[in-house]
Design a protein around this motif. Structure first.
Motif, PDB file in Angstrom:
ATOM      1  N   ASP B  46       0.908  -1.129   0.000  1.00 36.69           N
ATOM      2  CA  ASP B  46       0.000   0.000   0.000  1.00 36.69           C
ATOM      3  C   ASP B  46       0.951   1.183   0.000  1.00 36.69           C
ATOM      4  N   ASP B  48       0.896   4.189   1.021  1.00 40.57           N
ATOM      5  CA  ASP B  48       1.068   4.855   2.311  1.00 40.57           C
ATOM      6  C   ASP B  48       1.960   4.025   3.221  1.00 40.57           C
ATOM      7  N   ASN B  49       1.724   2.711   3.206  1.00 42.28           N
ATOM      8  CA  ASN B  49       2.499   1.847   4.093  1.00 42.28           C
ATOM      9  C   ASN B  49       3.960   1.797   3.678  1.00 42.28           C
ATOM     10  N   LEU B  52       5.542   4.762   4.867  1.00 43.63           N
ATOM     11  CA  LEU B  52       5.741   4.676   6.323  1.00 43.63           C
ATOM     12  C   LEU B  52       6.979   3.872   6.684  1.00 43.63           C
ATOM     13  N   GLN B  55       9.921   5.927   6.234  1.00 42.47           N
ATOM     14  CA  GLN B  55      10.028   6.938   7.289  1.00 42.47           C
ATOM     15  C   GLN B  55      10.475   6.314   8.609  1.00 42.47           C
ATOM     16  N   THR B 166       7.163  16.559   9.141  1.00 43.28           N
ATOM     17  CA  THR B 166       5.795  17.046   8.974  1.00 43.28           C
ATOM     18  C   THR B 166       5.481  17.454   7.539  1.00 43.28           C
ATOM     19  N   ARG B 167       6.484  17.924   6.809  1.00 41.78           N
ATOM     20  CA  ARG B 167       6.187  18.388   5.456  1.00 41.78           C
ATOM     21  C   ARG B 167       6.327  17.227   4.480  1.00 41.78           C
ATOM     22  N   ARG B 168       5.310  17.062   3.685  1.00 36.92           N
ATOM     23  CA  ARG B 168       5.392  15.979   2.727  1.00 36.92           C
ATOM     24  C   ARG B 168       4.719  16.363   1.423  1.00 36.92           C
ATOM     25  N   TYR B 169       5.129  15.683   0.372  1.00 37.00           N
ATOM     26  CA  TYR B 169       4.504  15.902  -0.921  1.00 37.00           C
ATOM     27  C   TYR B 169       4.266  14.546  -1.543  1.00 37.00           C
ATOM     28  N   LEU B 170       3.466  14.526  -2.605  1.00 28.76           N
ATOM     29  CA  LEU B 170       3.189  13.250  -3.247  1.00 28.76           C
ATOM     30  C   LEU B 170       4.066  13.106  -4.483  1.00 28.76           C
ATOM     31  N   GLY B 173       2.017   9.346  -6.341  1.00 30.10           N
ATOM     32  CA  GLY B 173       1.042   8.775  -5.419  1.00 30.10           C
ATOM     33  C   GLY B 173       1.630   8.362  -4.091  1.00 30.10           C
ATOM     34  N   PRO B 175       3.393   9.251  -0.625  1.00 33.16           N
ATOM     35  CA  PRO B 175       3.725  10.391   0.222  1.00 33.16           C
ATOM     36  C   PRO B 175       5.213  10.377   0.569  1.00 33.16           C
ATOM     37  N   THR B 177       8.227  12.444   2.556  1.00 31.29           N
ATOM     38  CA  THR B 177       8.537  13.536   3.482  1.00 31.29           C
ATOM     39  C   THR B 177       9.873  14.160   3.071  1.00 31.29           C
TER      40      THR B 177
END
Lengths: 338, 329
Positions: B46, B48-49, B52, B55, B166-170, B173, B175, B177
């Motif tokens: 995924d 997002d995952n 993550l 990160q 905290t700042r992120r962009y795509l 698709g 994300p 940071t």
């Protein structure tokens, strides 16, 4: 079921992207985590997963989840103070679609940012055992009132001294931790002293660790053995302190109190290692947390504020005027291996 | 990227192949782990995952970058995480005291550079083993951090200090940071410095055979000192990364950061005896650990078994290294 939630997540993500452009800052788990009209998915994040206290908390939460048909998963930091590990746990639980997160925060300020992200994504967040600073960072806190637990210990020790002026050693936990501070100041209030009182003959921080407590008290005893009261912030440190006192033959002249209510601690009280311990109730915290999660999943209703799960003085030497339970009751209600 | 050489047109054996490209092993492990977790869970594959997971590996990944440099010179840094924690506290407390974010950040990095210089000087001038120096520093810095903060965690409100997280962009698709971006740039920069500049060649030479490096005119001490200083800068940036992840400087945090960074470097195919290893390998090593933790968590595997898996993987990686060396000799 899982497939559907994944599809929902993808849809939610796609919607967020299309409605908000493509350089947005968005929050993870978007939309799939909110409560109301669904099944409870409860995630528990403890400080570590080896401490018997957290083992009990986890077991109780798991049992309550099973009894109420909620999905349950438990994660933990690697050591006390592992904020990074707890943040990771929160993120992973959100990723798995948890709609309630129960957390015992490693530090009262350490994981607020991640908690905030979770709450903004619709997740109900309840602090168990340890409050956050500010306490409004979470939806609700189910915990022992540690100040009150300390006060109860102090009041008992004061009463047991029977009018003699206290000559006190204080065995503290981790310097600066919220729980430590609350119990410490509560104790002083209960016994009627302040941090500056000359009645305090020595203080040692021992990080909650038995052997460090033993060392610390051994060192304090090099300075003076003229004491009659000892505060210990938890039971492992109480055992370490007892070993140090026993080696110097001081056990009988001292009233020692502790806090926790683990079964081993209650047995220590029964066997006379210390006069009293103040029991806390992790099982209640966990059960109430899971019930709140189930309620939230069904109705979308969130609990709020600080819910005191109570504390009780356990001793076999009851003193008029101090409410207490005996060790038999203690062994029935303690946490850990009986 | 490595000092192993091939003679003539011989086809490389498996062992030589691993020696030539130390990042291949961890890359394979990473690929296998990703495929397994993608198939066995609904939630791993995924975007997002995946973001993550990266990160989650940033702080250790950045620490590991500095650790790679030091391990390349046959040293080891047991105090990097402690220095980083001290730097986060310096940054946070300066900001609380009214200093602007940029100065707080720079002074925090200055602190880790000074620590690097001290370590490097003790190693090069007094010839102390890096293990002992950094073991001592680990204790000193941990205590210093606790004293400095009076045992209290310091929340960080400054935007610049939190910025990396905290700042992120795509991007396609995914994300991303700024912390991820910065880490990537650092890895690229150091990869370039190690493989395309004389300094990089000196670092490998010094770690591989210090005596012959000295005889061939390389200033061994100066090279080693420069490594500790660069590693100091990296540790300072790791502190910034850490505040981006958890905007709260906590003297009790990252107690295992030093060991985690060593794990990443060794999983990345570096040799603790120096002279062998690569930035790319370290990146893979850090990612493998993060992927394992994330995937196993989503499979519901107990954290203690995750530790077992990570430890076993580490020993396995060193076995591959041994096997490769034996093949070569």
């Amino acid at each position: 079921m899982r497939q559907r939630s994944l599809a929902a997540l993808a849809l939610a993500a796609a919607l967020t992207v299309t409605t908000a452009g493509c350089t947005v800052e968005r929050h993870w788990g978007g939309g799939s985590n909110a409560g109301g009209g669904g099944k409870a998915k409860v995630g528990l994040v403890t400080k570590t997963d080896t401490n018997p206290y957290f083992v009990e908390l986890r077991a109780a939460a798991k049992a309550a989840a099973e009894a109420n048909g909620a999905e349950f998963s438990a994660l933990a930091g690697q050591f006390d103070g592992d904020n990074d590990g707890q943040v990771r746990a929160i993120e992973n639980l959100m990723q798995q679609g948890a709609n309630t997160i129960l957390i015992t925060p490693s530090s009262s300020t350490g994981v607020l940012d991640a908690i905030d992200r979770a709450r903004k994504a619709g997740v109900l967040v309840i602090a168990l055992d340890t409050a956050t600073e500010p306490d409004t960072a979470v939806d609700a806190t189910f915990a022992t009132d540690n100040f009150e637990a300390g006060r109860q210990q102090g009041a008992y020790v004061k009463a047991a001294l029977n009018g003699k002026p206290p000559k006190l050693f204080m065995v503290d936990g981790t310097a600066g931790s919220t729980v430590d501070t609350q119990r410490h100041t509560g104790f002083l209030k209960g016994i009627g002293l302040t941090d500056a009182s000359p009645e305090i003959k020595g203080k040692t921080p021992a990080n909650g660790d038995q052997s460090l407590a033993q060392q610390g008290v051994e060192n304090l005893l090099q300075r003076t053995t003229d004491i009659n009261a000892v505060y210990t912030m938890n039971e492992p440190m109480g055992r370490g302190t007892y070993a140090a006192l026993q080696a110097r033959g001081l056990v009988n002249q001292i009233v020692m109190g502790s806090i926790d209510g683990g079964c081993e601690g209650v047995k220590n009280v029964r066997d006379g290692q210390y006069a009293a311990t103040v029991m806390q109730f992790p099982k209640k915290m966990a059960e109430q947390g899971v019930l709140a999660a189930v309620e939230y999943a069904k109705t979308g209703k969130k609990p709020s504020g600080f819910v005191n799960t109570g504390s009780a003085v356990i001793t076999d030497k009851p003193i008029p005027g101090v409410e207490s339970q005996d060790t038999k009751w203690g062994l029935e209600n303690c946490w850990g291996t009986k | 990227m490595t000092t192993a050489t091939l003679k003539g047109n011989e086809r490389p054996s498996i062992g030589e192949f691993f020696l030539r490209a130390p990042a291949v092993g961890p890359a394979l492990a990473l690929l296998v782990a990703i495929v397994v977790f993608s198939l066995s869970t609904d939630t791993f594959l995924d975007l997002d995952n995946l973001s993550l997971v990266v990160q989650q590996s940033l702080v250790v990944g950045t620490l590991a970058l500095g650790q790679t440099l030091i391990i390349l010179t046959a040293g080891i840094d047991l105090a990097n995480a402690a220095a980083m924690v001290l730097a986060t506290l310096i940054m946070a407390k300066l900001v609380v005291g009214g200093v602007s974010g940029i100065w707080a950040l720079l002074l925090g990095i200055v602190a880790t550079v000074v620590i690097g210089m001290v370590t490097g000087s003790l190693v090069t001038r007094i010839k102390l083993p890096p293990f002992i120096v950094t073991l001592g520093l680990l204790t000193v810095l941990t205590a210093a951090a606790k004293l400095f903060a009076s045992g209290q965690a310091v929340p960080v409100a400054d935007e610049l200090l939190k910025w990396l997280g905290t700042r992120r962009y795509l991007f396609g698709g995914i994300p991303i940071t700024y912390g991820m971006t910065l880490a990537l740039l650092m890895y690229l920069g150091l990869w370039y410095a190690l493989t395309r500049t004389p300094w990089g060649k000196h670092v490998y030479a010094v770690g591989n055979a210090p005596e012959s490096a000295r005889l061939s005119g390389i200033k061994v001490n100066r090279t080693i000192l420069s490594v500790y200083i660069v590693a100091g800068v990296i540790v300072g940036i790791a502190a910034w990364q850490a505040l981006g992840r958890v905007p709260n400087a906590d003297p009790n945090a990252f107690q295992l950061g030093n060991l985690d960074s060593i794990t990443a470097v060794v999983l990345g195919g570096a040799s603790l005896f120096g002279g062998r290893g690569s930035v790319l390998g370290t990146m893979m090593g850090a990612l493998v650990v993060a992927v394992l933790r994330s995937g196993l968590t989503q499979l519901g595997v107990d954290a203690l078994y995750q530790d077992v898996a990570t430890g076993a993987l580490l020993i396995g990686a060193v076995c591959v290294d041994r096997f490769a060396r034996r093949q070569q000799s």
